[in-house]
Design a protein around this motif. Structure first.
Motif, PDB file in Angstrom:
ATOM      1  N   GLU A 134       0.835  -1.218   0.174  1.00  0.00           N
ATOM      2  CA  GLU A 134      -0.227   0.007  -0.073  1.00  0.00           C
ATOM      3  C   GLU A 134       0.968   1.059   0.024  1.00  0.00           C
ATOM      4  OE1 GLU A 134      -2.941  -0.042   3.149  1.00  0.00           O
ATOM      5  OE2 GLU A 134      -4.083  -1.733   1.953  1.00  0.00           O
ATOM      6  N   ALA A 138       0.539   4.553  -2.162  1.00  0.00           N
ATOM      7  CA  ALA A 138       0.343   6.189  -1.589  1.00  0.00           C
ATOM      8  C   ALA A 138       1.281   6.842  -2.332  1.00  0.00           C
ATOM      9  CB  ALA A 138       0.852   5.863  -0.021  1.00  0.00           C
ATOM     10  N   ALA A 141       0.002   8.279  -5.446  1.00  0.00           N
ATOM     11  CA  ALA A 141      -0.917   9.297  -5.421  1.00  0.00           C
ATOM     12  C   ALA A 141      -0.131  10.415  -5.179  1.00  0.00           C
ATOM     13  CB  ALA A 141      -2.071   8.795  -4.097  1.00  0.00           C
ATOM     14  N   ASP A 142       0.773  10.480  -4.231  1.00  0.00           N
ATOM     15  CA  ASP A 142       1.531  11.551  -4.120  1.00  0.00           C
ATOM     16  C   ASP A 142       2.076  12.373  -5.177  1.00  0.00           C
ATOM     17  OD1 ASP A 142       0.761  11.468  -1.384  1.00  0.00           O
ATOM     18  OD2 ASP A 142       2.682  10.360  -0.835  1.00  0.00           O
ATOM     19  N   GLU A 177      -8.909   2.188  -2.853  1.00  0.00           N
ATOM     20  CA  GLU A 177      -9.205   3.502  -2.087  1.00  0.00           C
ATOM     21  C   GLU A 177      -8.632   3.790  -0.827  1.00  0.00           C
ATOM     22  OE1 GLU A 177     -13.400   5.322  -0.385  1.00  0.00           O
ATOM     23  OE2 GLU A 177     -13.364   3.258  -1.360  1.00  0.00           O
ATOM     24  N   ASP A 178      -8.490   2.417   0.037  1.00  0.00           N
ATOM     25  CA  ASP A 178      -7.696   2.505   1.361  1.00  0.00           C
ATOM     26  C   ASP A 178      -6.034   3.169   1.145  1.00  0.00           C
ATOM     27  OD1 ASP A 178      -9.808   1.697   2.611  1.00  0.00           O
ATOM     28  OD2 ASP A 178      -9.406  -0.661   2.614  1.00  0.00           O
ATOM     29  N   TYR A 180      -4.545   4.412  -2.088  1.00  0.00           N
ATOM     30  CA  TYR A 180      -4.646   5.457  -2.788  1.00  0.00           C
ATOM     31  C   TYR A 180      -5.147   6.933  -2.483  1.00  0.00           C
ATOM     32  CZ  TYR A 180      -4.323   7.747  -7.524  1.00  0.00           C
ATOM     33  OH  TYR A 180      -4.117   8.601  -8.672  1.00  0.00           O
ATOM     34  N   GLY A 181      -6.224   6.528  -1.752  1.00  0.00           N
ATOM     35  CA  GLY A 181      -6.963   7.862  -1.401  1.00  0.00           C
ATOM     36  C   GLY A 181      -8.376   8.114  -2.094  1.00  0.00           C
ATOM     37  N   GLU A 182      -8.484   7.353  -3.277  1.00  0.00           N
ATOM     38  CA  GLU A 182      -9.771   7.395  -3.752  1.00  0.00           C
ATOM     39  C   GLU A 182     -10.152   6.200  -4.812  1.00  0.00           C
ATOM     40  OE1 GLU A 182      -8.789   9.934  -7.757  1.00  0.00           O
ATOM     41  OE2 GLU A 182      -8.793  11.113  -5.874  1.00  0.00           O
TER      42      GLU A 182
END
Length: 279
Positions: A134, A138, A141-142, A177-178, A180-182
């Motif tokens: 994960e 993340a 995403a950043d 979603e958990d 990556y954030g979406e």
């Protein structure tokens, strides 16, 4: 003022202030008689409220869709009958995609190269890989990359029941979603094997189907030069390039990206990620 008069006056004040409460009464007495008000004793100091165990409430609201954590609302998406093979855009626009990851042996090197040239790409991840990495999602995403759904275990969807296909997709959506954030906006069928159920369920989960235009065949480990040659020969406006960052030895894919990416940029190509058009 005599002692009897003072007692009579105190009784009258107490009777009139009963509705105000003990604290207000003490203040009134102090103001009239000049005597020091006696403050009510404070409760004993205990642990802060946040540290005290909370009792379950019978009135606690439950999610309407189940007992798990609430998920983002699914987007409204049209059901397509075939996947998108190219992307629209002005000028010499191309999209780089990487399937099957993330893999801690290869994905970080690919991310490093993309960051070096300030380029964004798409990663179609498998849930069983993503759930153990994960931190890499993340990081994606950043750094502005797009993460798509490549099912949970990379099965051949045309051999699965509708419920199994949905499970493969939905579980992966939750992991993305958990971490990556979406929730993902894109999905890709393993092996490029699409069927009606895949298109319908993908749309129900708010995802667009994206295939590819140029297959590097890097999964066959044909050699770094061969991978580079396929990308350079297939380069054209709107092209979607398929590579892999997991599923085997992907060291050739890592080295090939370091070679062809600066060459594409020097040739005037704009490497970007697609944008969704919602229904």
């Amino acid at each position: 003022m005599t002692k009897d008069q003072l007692l009579t006056r105190r009784r009258a004040l107490l009777a009139g202030a009963a509705a105000v409460g003990a604290v207000g009464t003490a203040g009134v007495l102090a103001a009239i008689t000049g005597e020091e008000a006696v403050r009510p004793a404070l409760p004993a100091v205990g642990p802060p409220a946040a540290a005290r165990p909370l009792k379950p409430s019978a009135y606690r609201l439950q999610p309407l869709t189940g007992y798990g954590p609430p998920r983002a609302a699914q987007r409204k998406t049209l059901v397509r009958h075939e996947p998108m093979l190219k992307v629209s855009g002005r000028g010499r626009t191309m999209v780089l995609t990487f399937d099957d990851g993330p893999d801690p042996r290869y994905t970080p090197h690919i991310l490093d190269t993309l960051a070096e040239y300030d380029v964004h790409a798409m990663f179609f991840v498998c849930g069983e890989m993503a759930v153990h990495n994960e931190d890499l999602l993340a990081r994606m995403a950043d750094e502005g990359h797009v993460v798509g759904n490549h099912t949970w275990s990379h099965p051949l969807l045309t051999r699965l029941s509708r419920s199994r296909i949905r499970s493969e997709m939905e579980r992966t959506c939750d992991v993305i979603e958990d971490a990556y954030g979406e929730r993902p906006e894109w999905f890709r069928a393993p092996y490029g094997a699409w069927n009606r159920a895949a298109f319908q369920l993908g749309a129900e989960l708010g995802m667009e189907p994206l295939a590819w235009t140029v297959d590097t065949l890097d999964w066959t480990t044909p050699g770094t030069r061969s991978i580079v040659g396929r990308v350079e020969n297939g380069a054209a406006p709107g092209v979607v390039v398929l590579s892999h960052d997991a599923g085997g030895d992907r060291s050739q894919s890592v080295r090939a990206l370091r070679d062809y990416l600066p060459q594409l940029l020097d040739s005037g190509y704009h490497i970007t990620v697609p944008r969704r058009q919602y229904a």
